[in-house]
Every structure is written in structure tokens, then in C-alpha cells.
Design a protein around this motif. Structure first.
Motif, PDB file in Angstrom:
ATOM      1  N   UNK A 184       2.318  -2.799  -9.364  1.00 14.83           N
ATOM      2  CA  UNK A 184       0.997  -3.324  -9.687  1.00 14.83           C
ATOM      3  C   UNK A 184       0.558  -2.818 -11.069  1.00 14.83           C
ATOM      4  N   UNK A 185       0.824  -1.567 -11.359  1.00 16.44           N
ATOM      5  CA  UNK A 185       0.465  -0.997 -12.662  1.00 16.44           C
ATOM      6  C   UNK A 185       1.213  -1.692 -13.797  1.00 16.44           C
ATOM      7  N   UNK A 186       2.497  -1.953 -13.606  1.00 13.30           N
ATOM      8  CA  UNK A 186       3.265  -2.635 -14.654  1.00 13.30           C
ATOM      9  C   UNK A 186       2.702  -4.031 -14.898  1.00 13.30           C
ATOM     10  N   UNK A 187       2.371  -4.733 -13.819  1.00 18.75           N
ATOM     11  CA  UNK A 187       1.788  -6.071 -13.958  1.00 18.75           C
ATOM     12  C   UNK A 187       0.538  -5.999 -14.832  1.00 18.75           C
ATOM     13  N   UNK A 188      -0.335  -5.023 -14.570  1.00 16.70           N
ATOM     14  CA  UNK A 188      -1.565  -4.926 -15.360  1.00 16.70           C
ATOM     15  C   UNK A 188      -1.291  -4.438 -16.777  1.00 16.70           C
ATOM     16  N   UNK A 189      -0.260  -3.656 -16.974  1.00 15.74           N
ATOM     17  CA  UNK A 189       0.100  -3.267 -18.343  1.00 15.74           C
ATOM     18  C   UNK A 189       0.486  -4.507 -19.144  1.00 15.74           C
ATOM     19  N   UNK A 190       1.173  -5.444 -18.489  1.00 18.44           N
ATOM     20  CA  UNK A 190       1.593  -6.665 -19.177  1.00 18.44           C
ATOM     21  C   UNK A 190       0.454  -7.679 -19.296  1.00 18.44           C
ATOM     22  N   UNK A 191      -0.616  -7.499 -18.574  1.00 18.03           N
ATOM     23  CA  UNK A 191      -1.705  -8.488 -18.574  1.00 18.03           C
ATOM     24  C   UNK A 191      -2.269  -8.742 -19.971  1.00 18.03           C
ATOM     25  N   UNK A 192      -2.595  -7.946 -20.868  1.00 19.11           N
ATOM     26  CA  UNK A 192      -2.688  -6.494 -20.790  1.00 19.11           C
ATOM     27  C   UNK A 192      -4.099  -6.036 -20.384  1.00 19.11           C
ATOM     28  N   UNK A 194      16.970  -0.312  -2.795  1.00 21.38           N
ATOM     29  CA  UNK A 194      17.767   0.617  -2.003  1.00 21.38           C
ATOM     30  C   UNK A 194      16.971   1.278  -0.882  1.00 21.38           C
ATOM     31  N   UNK A 195      15.942   0.602  -0.444  1.00 23.28           N
ATOM     32  CA  UNK A 195      15.273   1.061   0.770  1.00 23.28           C
ATOM     33  C   UNK A 195      13.957   1.749   0.580  1.00 23.28           C
ATOM     34  N   UNK A 196      13.315   1.584  -0.581  1.00 21.62           N
ATOM     35  CA  UNK A 196      11.993   2.164  -0.720  1.00 21.62           C
ATOM     36  C   UNK A 196      11.086   1.596   0.366  1.00 21.62           C
ATOM     37  N   UNK A 197      10.139   2.360   0.754  1.00 23.26           N
ATOM     38  CA  UNK A 197       9.230   1.961   1.818  1.00 23.26           C
ATOM     39  C   UNK A 197       8.273   0.876   1.321  1.00 23.26           C
ATOM     40  N   UNK A 198       8.727  -0.352   1.348  1.00 20.75           N
ATOM     41  CA  UNK A 198       7.889  -1.475   0.875  1.00 20.75           C
ATOM     42  C   UNK A 198       7.887  -2.542   1.928  1.00 20.75           C
ATOM     43  N   UNK A 225       0.824  -1.206   0.000  1.00 15.16           N
ATOM     44  CA  UNK A 225       0.000   0.000   0.000  1.00 15.16           C
ATOM     45  C   UNK A 225       0.862   1.261   0.000  1.00 15.16           C
ATOM     46  N   UNK A 226       1.652   1.440  -1.051  1.00 10.69           N
ATOM     47  CA  UNK A 226       2.396   2.686  -1.225  1.00 10.69           C
ATOM     48  C   UNK A 226       2.672   2.891  -2.713  1.00 10.69           C
ATOM     49  N   UNK A 227       3.199   4.051  -3.064  1.00  2.00           N
ATOM     50  CA  UNK A 227       3.342   4.388  -4.483  1.00  2.00           C
ATOM     51  C   UNK A 227       4.249   3.429  -5.242  1.00  2.00           C
ATOM     52  N   UNK A 228       5.270   2.863  -4.599  1.00  2.00           N
ATOM     53  CA  UNK A 228       6.141   1.925  -5.306  1.00  2.00           C
ATOM     54  C   UNK A 228       5.417   0.607  -5.546  1.00  2.00           C
ATOM     55  N   UNK A 229       4.683   0.133  -4.568  1.00  2.00           N
ATOM     56  CA  UNK A 229       3.872  -1.065  -4.764  1.00  2.00           C
ATOM     57  C   UNK A 229       2.815  -0.848  -5.835  1.00  2.00           C
ATOM     58  N   UNK A 230       2.201   0.335  -5.835  1.00  2.49           N
ATOM     59  CA  UNK A 230       1.208   0.646  -6.856  1.00  2.49           C
ATOM     60  C   UNK A 230       1.850   0.679  -8.241  1.00  2.49           C
ATOM     61  N   UNK A 231       3.081   1.171  -8.322  1.00  2.00           N
ATOM     62  CA  UNK A 231       3.796   1.223  -9.599  1.00  2.00           C
ATOM     63  C   UNK A 231       4.027  -0.199 -10.113  1.00  2.00           C
ATOM     64  N   UNK A 283      -4.201  -0.885 -15.424  1.00  2.00           N
ATOM     65  CA  UNK A 283      -2.865  -0.286 -15.300  1.00  2.00           C
ATOM     66  C   UNK A 283      -2.992   1.203 -15.023  1.00  2.00           C
ATOM     67  N   UNK A 284      -3.888   1.867 -15.737  1.00  2.00           N
ATOM     68  CA  UNK A 284      -4.112   3.290 -15.507  1.00  2.00           C
ATOM     69  C   UNK A 284      -4.574   3.585 -14.096  1.00  2.00           C
ATOM     70  N   UNK A 285      -5.463   2.757 -13.579  1.00  2.00           N
ATOM     71  CA  UNK A 285      -5.937   2.927 -12.204  1.00  2.00           C
ATOM     72  C   UNK A 285      -4.752   2.918 -11.232  1.00  2.00           C
ATOM     73  N   UNK A 286      -3.863   1.925 -11.388  1.00  2.00           N
ATOM     74  CA  UNK A 286      -2.734   1.801 -10.464  1.00  2.00           C
ATOM     75  C   UNK A 286      -1.699   2.898 -10.690  1.00  2.00           C
TER      76      UNK A 286
END
Length: 173
Positions: free
Chosen positions: A86-94, A169-173, A78-84, A99-102
Motif C-alpha cells: 500500500x505504501x509503494x502504491x502511494x509513493x507512486x501516486x505520488x 513464498x508464503x507471507x501472511x497475506x 491488514x498486515x505489514x506486507x500488505x501495508x508495504x 506513503x509515509x502513513x503506510x
């Protein structure tokens, strides 16, 4: 031409370097659309990582083609890096709408300036600021085995390298 973003799999420790070595050491372009069977050996190796964040594990699974694992992990962050991720995963789904939502939830990510510059250097002009929605559309329109698909794969690799590095490198994940 792919701009080097300084990605070196050895920077992330021996266990991650070994996992990445099995699939191009973090330098192999990934398909724009999920297209292969999961890498069971890679899945097991990622599961054995003791101190890796959820974002690192999601990124590794995505790189290895373990789409369902990447999706499940990214969905739990539940943070912007996790959402990013998640968005890539849905872009590849496709699934461009998902992907836009995330990407909307991720907002303006800290890697965007470097991603925009590296993508521009690779030949994908996205404007002064990274536009994730425009890139989703570009990927969706790329015809298989075309110059556009190869460019999109190169930019996607740059995106993966930068986001993985940020995560490791330490993103909040």
C-alpha cells in the motif's frame, strides 16, 4: 549497477511467469510515478490466478501498471506486507504523506536488511538499515530522466522483487 537479487519469474509457477513475461519478466524498472493506462490483459490474467495471495496479486498489478487494482487489493490486506504494498502504491501516486502513513504501519519489514544491502550495492546509500521514508523523499525529488530517477527506479525494482518474492513464498497475506 543493479545488484541481482536472484529474481527469476519461473520460480513462481507458469501462470505468474507468463504474466510477468508480458512486461519484462520482473526485471523491468517501473516508473516512479504512475504514468500509463492499465494493462487490461494483465488485469484479466491476474484475476484468473486461483491460488495467489492478495499480496502477490497487488504486486503483480503494481508491476503491470494497474495502479488502481494494486491499491484496492493492498488496501484490503491488514498486515505489514500488505501495508508495504500500500505504501509503494502511494509513493507512486505520488502522495508522500500517505506513503509515509503506510510505511509507519508496515514498520520494520523482514526484507529491509537485504533491501538496504542491495540498494547500497546499486549505488543508493541508505545507511545500515533501510529507511523507507528517506527513499520516498529521494523518489519525490528525482528529476525525470536524471541519474537520480534511474537510480530510484533500479532501487524500486529491487524493492519490488524482494517484496514480491517474500509475498509469493508464503507471507501472511
Amino acid at each position: 549497477m543493479l545488484k541481482k537479487v536472484g529474481f527469476n519469474s519461473d520460480d513462481y509457477g507458469i501462470e505468474i511467469a507468463r504474466i510477468l513475461a508480458s512486461a519484462g519478466a520482473g526485471a523491468r524498472p517501473m516508473p516512479l510515478v504512475k504514468d500509463r493506462a492499465p494493462d487490461a490483459g494483465g488485469r484479466d490474467a491476474v484475476a484468473r490466478l486461483e491460488n495467489a495471495s492478495a499480496c502477490v496479486r497487488a504486486g503483480l498489478h503494481l508491476y503491470l501498471g494497474n495502479w488502481d487494482d494494486a491499491h484496492s487489493i493492498a488496501d484490503s490486506v491488514e498486515n505489514r506486507t500488505g501495508y508495504f504494498w500500500h505504501a509503494i502504491v502511494h509513493r507512486q501516486e505520488p502522495d508522500s504523506a500517505n506513503a509515509g502513513y503506510w510505511f509507519r504501519k508496515a514498520g520494520k519489514h523482514p526484507i529491509f536488511p537485504e533491501l538496504a544491502a542491495a540498494a547500497d550495492h546499486a549505488g543508493y546509500s541508505n545507511g545500515r538499515e533501510w529507511d523507507a521514508f528517506r527513499f520516498v523523499d529521494f523518489c519525490g525529488r528525482a528529476i525525470p530522466d536524471s541519474a537520480a530517477e534511474h537510480l530510484a527506479q533500479q532501487v524500486q525494482l529491487i524493492e519490488w522483487q524482494l517484496l514480491f518474492d517474500y509475498s509469493a513464498r508464503g507471507a501472511n497475506c
